[in-house]
Design an enzyme around this catalytic site. Structure first.
Site, PDB file in Angstrom:
ATOM      1  N   GLY A 172      19.855 -27.953  -1.528  1.00  0.00           N
ATOM      2  CA  GLY A 172      20.685 -26.838  -1.961  1.00  0.00           C
ATOM      3  C   GLY A 172      21.146 -26.949  -3.398  1.00  0.00           C
ATOM      4  O   GLY A 172      21.346 -25.936  -4.075  1.00  0.00           O
ATOM      5  N   ASP A 173      21.318 -28.176  -3.875  1.00  0.00           N
ATOM      6  CA  ASP A 173      21.679 -28.397  -5.273  1.00  0.00           C
ATOM      7  C   ASP A 173      20.609 -27.796  -6.190  1.00  0.00           C
ATOM      8  O   ASP A 173      20.929 -27.113  -7.170  1.00  0.00           O
ATOM      9  CB  ASP A 173      21.836 -29.894  -5.533  1.00  0.00           C
ATOM     10  CG  ASP A 173      22.124 -30.220  -6.985  1.00  0.00           C
ATOM     11  OD1 ASP A 173      23.102 -29.684  -7.537  1.00  0.00           O
ATOM     12  OD2 ASP A 173      21.358 -31.014  -7.572  1.00  0.00           O
ATOM     13  N   ALA A 174      19.358 -28.027  -5.851  1.00  0.00           N
ATOM     14  CA  ALA A 174      18.257 -27.483  -6.659  1.00  0.00           C
ATOM     15  C   ALA A 174      18.198 -25.960  -6.551  1.00  0.00           C
ATOM     16  O   ALA A 174      17.974 -25.267  -7.551  1.00  0.00           O
ATOM     17  CB  ALA A 174      16.939 -28.096  -6.217  1.00  0.00           C
ATOM     18  N   ALA A 227      22.205 -30.754   1.261  1.00  0.00           N
ATOM     19  CA  ALA A 227      22.895 -30.600  -0.025  1.00  0.00           C
ATOM     20  C   ALA A 227      21.966 -30.947  -1.186  1.00  0.00           C
ATOM     21  O   ALA A 227      22.020 -30.298  -2.235  1.00  0.00           O
ATOM     22  CB  ALA A 227      24.151 -31.464  -0.060  1.00  0.00           C
TER      23      ALA A 227
END
Length: 135
Positions: A26-28, A23
């Site tokens: 994936g946030d980036a 996560a």
């Protein structure tokens, strides 16, 4: 030199990364997609661009948008999404419910997992579906 834009990890190495780690990555990935999408759609003004980015990357919006792609996910992608949703998060932002934050974490874990698999085409496909109604 290691190319971190096209890092090649073995499936076991990717599986060993925690849901929170996926996560985090994936946030980036998701934020870069949002920023690119906003610039490509003419929202490239300072204050308006920042506001629009914050609106699209907040947990409630991510949870809403993630619902659009759930029917399209493969079994493996569903497994990663579920793993991300069930990750043990210790704090939830004030502006989001626990359920919204779990959905957002799941989406980010999925995007992190796809990124590590170098499946940029699939990331683009899912992101396009998420953003279809946002024009």
């Amino acid at each position: 030199m290691i190319d971190y834009f096209a890092l090649s990890l073995q499936p076991d190495e990717i599986r060993a990364i925690s849901s929170i780690g996926l996560a985090h990555l994936g946030d980036a990935v998701y934020e870069l997609l949002v920023r690119t999408w906003l610039c490509a759609h003419g929202k490239a003004t300072g204050k308006g661009l920042h506001r629009a980015t914050v609106e699209l990357v907040c947990a409630p919006k991510q949870a809403e948008l993630s619902a659009r792609i759930l029917p399209l996910l493969t079994e493996a992608e569903h497994d990663v999404f579920r793993r991300g949703r069930n990750a043990n998060v210790h704090s939830v932002p004030q502006h989001a419910s626990r359920a919204e934050y779990q959905q957002a974490t799941a989406l980010e874990a999925l995007f992190g997992w796809l990124w590590l698999h170098n499946d940029h085409g699939r990331i683009n496909e899912l992101f396009a579906v998420m953003m279809e109604e946002e024009n």
